[in-house]
Design a protein around this motif. Sequence first.
Motif, PDB file in Angstrom:
ATOM      1  N   LEU A 127     -11.968   3.636 -14.290  1.00 37.75           N
ATOM      2  CA  LEU A 127     -12.070   4.415 -13.065  1.00 37.75           C
ATOM      3  C   LEU A 127     -10.758   4.285 -12.309  1.00 37.75           C
ATOM      4  CD1 LEU A 127     -14.250   6.058 -11.479  1.00 37.75           C
ATOM      5  CD2 LEU A 127     -14.720   3.959 -10.207  1.00 37.75           C
ATOM      6  N   THR A 128     -10.056   5.410 -12.085  1.00 33.28           N
ATOM      7  CA  THR A 128      -8.739   5.332 -11.459  1.00 33.28           C
ATOM      8  C   THR A 128      -8.539   6.447 -10.446  1.00 33.28           C
ATOM      9  OG1 THR A 128      -6.358   5.103 -11.920  1.00 33.28           O
ATOM     10  CG2 THR A 128      -7.576   6.733 -13.192  1.00 33.28           C
ATOM     11  N   ASN A 129      -7.396   6.388  -9.774  1.00 35.99           N
ATOM     12  CA  ASN A 129      -7.012   7.425  -8.817  1.00 35.99           C
ATOM     13  C   ASN A 129      -5.519   7.694  -8.974  1.00 35.99           C
ATOM     14  OD1 ASN A 129      -7.255   4.612  -7.374  1.00 35.99           O
ATOM     15  ND2 ASN A 129      -5.615   5.700  -6.301  1.00 35.99           N
ATOM     16  N   LEU A 130      -4.956   8.505  -8.107  1.00 40.99           N
ATOM     17  CA  LEU A 130      -3.564   8.922  -8.258  1.00 40.99           C
ATOM     18  C   LEU A 130      -2.555   7.881  -7.763  1.00 40.99           C
ATOM     19  CD1 LEU A 130      -3.426  12.710  -7.329  1.00 40.99           C
ATOM     20  CD2 LEU A 130      -3.869  11.625  -9.526  1.00 40.99           C
ATOM     21  N   TYR A 131      -1.443   7.819  -8.488  1.00 40.93           N
ATOM     22  CA  TYR A 131      -0.283   7.023  -8.112  1.00 40.93           C
ATOM     23  C   TYR A 131       0.941   7.918  -8.253  1.00 40.93           C
ATOM     24  CZ  TYR A 131      -2.918   2.616  -8.538  1.00 40.93           C
ATOM     25  OH  TYR A 131      -3.829   1.592  -8.383  1.00 40.93           O
ATOM     26  N   ALA A 132       2.010   7.534  -7.597  1.00 39.61           N
ATOM     27  CA  ALA A 132       3.295   8.212  -7.788  1.00 39.61           C
ATOM     28  C   ALA A 132       4.287   7.185  -8.319  1.00 39.61           C
ATOM     29  CB  ALA A 132       3.801   8.796  -6.476  1.00 39.61           C
ATOM     30  N   VAL A 133       5.100   7.594  -9.275  1.00 37.70           N
ATOM     31  CA  VAL A 133       6.158   6.726  -9.801  1.00 37.70           C
ATOM     32  C   VAL A 133       7.487   7.425  -9.577  1.00 37.70           C
ATOM     33  CG1 VAL A 133       7.137   5.618 -11.839  1.00 37.70           C
ATOM     34  CG2 VAL A 133       4.652   5.688 -11.530  1.00 37.70           C
ATOM     35  N   THR A 134       8.447   6.691  -9.037  1.00 37.12           N
ATOM     36  CA  THR A 134       9.760   7.260  -8.767  1.00 37.12           C
ATOM     37  C   THR A 134      10.832   6.204  -9.000  1.00 37.12           C
ATOM     38  OG1 THR A 134      11.063   8.508  -7.145  1.00 37.12           O
ATOM     39  CG2 THR A 134       9.736   6.677  -6.290  1.00 37.12           C
ATOM     40  N   ARG A 135      12.070   6.567  -8.793  1.00 39.40           N
ATOM     41  CA  ARG A 135      13.177   5.631  -8.949  1.00 39.40           C
ATOM     42  C   ARG A 135      13.335   4.817  -7.662  1.00 39.40           C
ATOM     43  NH1 ARG A 135      16.473   7.158 -13.284  1.00 39.40           N
ATOM     44  NH2 ARG A 135      18.130   5.855 -12.406  1.00 39.40           N
ATOM     45  N   LYS A 136      13.771   3.581  -7.806  1.00 36.74           N
ATOM     46  CA  LYS A 136      13.956   2.732  -6.630  1.00 36.74           C
ATOM     47  C   LYS A 136      15.015   3.293  -5.686  1.00 36.74           C
ATOM     48  CE  LYS A 136      12.463  -1.581  -8.821  1.00 36.74           C
ATOM     49  NZ  LYS A 136      12.865  -2.918  -9.314  1.00 36.74           N
ATOM     50  N   ASP A 137      15.966   4.047  -6.240  1.00 34.04           N
ATOM     51  CA  ASP A 137      17.012   4.629  -5.397  1.00 34.04           C
ATOM     52  C   ASP A 137      16.653   6.040  -4.922  1.00 34.04           C
ATOM     53  OD1 ASP A 137      17.219   6.028  -7.749  1.00 34.04           O
ATOM     54  OD2 ASP A 137      19.318   5.525  -8.145  1.00 34.04           O
ATOM     55  N   SER A 138      15.401   6.440  -5.127  1.00 35.05           N
ATOM     56  CA  SER A 138      14.960   7.785  -4.748  1.00 35.05           C
ATOM     57  C   SER A 138      14.831   7.922  -3.232  1.00 35.05           C
ATOM     58  CB  SER A 138      13.611   8.088  -5.400  1.00 35.05           C
ATOM     59  OG  SER A 138      13.051   9.280  -4.897  1.00 35.05           O
ATOM     60  N   LYS A 139      14.909   9.157  -2.769  1.00 31.67           N
ATOM     61  CA  LYS A 139      14.682   9.456  -1.347  1.00 31.67           C
ATOM     62  C   LYS A 139      13.205   9.343  -0.993  1.00 31.67           C
ATOM     63  CE  LYS A 139      14.504  14.418  -2.450  1.00 31.67           C
ATOM     64  NZ  LYS A 139      15.129  15.741  -2.233  1.00 31.67           N
ATOM     65  N   THR A 224     -11.222   9.345 -10.407  1.00 35.98           N
ATOM     66  CA  THR A 224     -11.694   9.983 -11.642  1.00 35.98           C
ATOM     67  C   THR A 224     -12.179   8.960 -12.656  1.00 35.98           C
ATOM     68  OG1 THR A 224     -10.084  11.769 -11.307  1.00 35.98           O
ATOM     69  CG2 THR A 224     -11.051  11.559 -13.502  1.00 35.98           C
ATOM     70  N   PRO A 225     -13.379   9.160 -13.196  1.00 36.72           N
ATOM     71  CA  PRO A 225     -13.840   8.300 -14.283  1.00 36.72           C
ATOM     72  C   PRO A 225     -13.195   8.723 -15.599  1.00 36.72           C
ATOM     73  CG  PRO A 225     -15.513   9.924 -13.758  1.00 36.72           C
ATOM     74  CD  PRO A 225     -14.393  10.128 -12.780  1.00 36.72           C
ATOM     75  N   TYR A 226     -12.789   7.741 -16.392  1.00 39.50           N
ATOM     76  CA  TYR A 226     -12.278   8.011 -17.729  1.00 39.50           C
ATOM     77  C   TYR A 226     -13.395   7.739 -18.725  1.00 39.50           C
ATOM     78  CZ  TYR A 226      -7.428   8.374 -16.147  1.00 39.50           C
ATOM     79  OH  TYR A 226      -6.278   8.777 -15.541  1.00 39.50           O
ATOM     80  N   ALA A 227     -13.570   8.655 -19.657  1.00 36.43           N
ATOM     81  CA  ALA A 227     -14.678   8.556 -20.607  1.00 36.43           C
ATOM     82  C   ALA A 227     -14.235   9.062 -21.972  1.00 36.43           C
ATOM     83  CB  ALA A 227     -15.875   9.363 -20.100  1.00 36.43           C
ATOM     84  N   PRO A 265      -8.135  -4.193 -13.589  1.00 39.96           N
ATOM     85  CA  PRO A 265      -8.531  -3.782 -12.238  1.00 39.96           C
ATOM     86  C   PRO A 265      -9.290  -2.451 -12.180  1.00 39.96           C
ATOM     87  CG  PRO A 265      -6.266  -4.554 -12.225  1.00 39.96           C
ATOM     88  CD  PRO A 265      -6.669  -4.390 -13.672  1.00 39.96           C
ATOM     89  N   ILE A 266      -9.229  -1.655 -13.247  1.00 39.19           N
ATOM     90  CA  ILE A 266      -9.880  -0.342 -13.177  1.00 39.19           C
ATOM     91  C   ILE A 266     -11.032  -0.199 -14.180  1.00 39.19           C
ATOM     92  CG2 ILE A 266      -7.835   0.806 -12.273  1.00 39.19           C
ATOM     93  CD1 ILE A 266      -7.402   2.001 -15.096  1.00 39.19           C
TER      94      ILE A 266
END
Length: 269
Positions: A127-139, A224-227, A265-266
Amino acid sequence: MMGVARILGALALAGTVGAFSITGAEAQQTQSRLYEVTKSKKLRVCQFPLYYSISFRNSKTGEIEGIDADLAKEFAKELDAKLEIVESSFGSFIADLQAGKCEIGMFGVGATMKRGQAVEFSKPYLLTNLYAVTRKDSKIKKWEDIDQKGVKAAVSLGSYMEPFMKGYVKNAQVVSVAPPNTREAELVAQRVDVIITDFPTAIKVTDEFDWATYILPNEKLAITPYAYVVPQGDQIWLNYVNLFVDTIKLDGRLLKYAKKHKLDPIVAP
């Protein structure tokens, strides 16, 4: 006497109908994928080989690794069948299942109402939800920075994140990435500013790349459940898949492989 004759005739007719019903049920059962797999000793599993922590091909060994790579092997053992991986994707798995290319999809498929119109889902295991991944030097430093003009947010084509983000953002551009390209490669090449993903990918990318960081929204979005996913119309097969999910929850195998790939954790209750 005439009344008794009528009753006996009705009972005889009912018995005939019942016999036909039993025969029909037996005929339907023999067509189940459960019987086909146990007879052929072969289990075909659709997997997306570009899904971090779920079903990701190791470039050095060529093997698919992740929680569903491990659990697909466990499922094949339960069936005493040889495991055959059929490469698929979020954009093609429904067609692949309907075309009979595989008996089951095991690669963290989000169980959504729209997909449920075309396929059937097992009980959830993650069971998970949304995350964002970006660069550490990103705006982009916080979730609110994503929905700004000029920002390009990448999602996987056919994923549940795609329609959600297209309806969620007002100013940013949602970029749908189709295999063999990946969101991660687009971010590395700086063709996009951020990728929208789930917990498994967020953890894996930030573990593997020192330039990456993940951002959580202030509230959980698109929980969202993953199945596991199977074709429609085969209740016997779905029942067996559900039994497998229940079993690995109870005997500890689900938690074991979740911990192995940092997904504990999920795990779904």
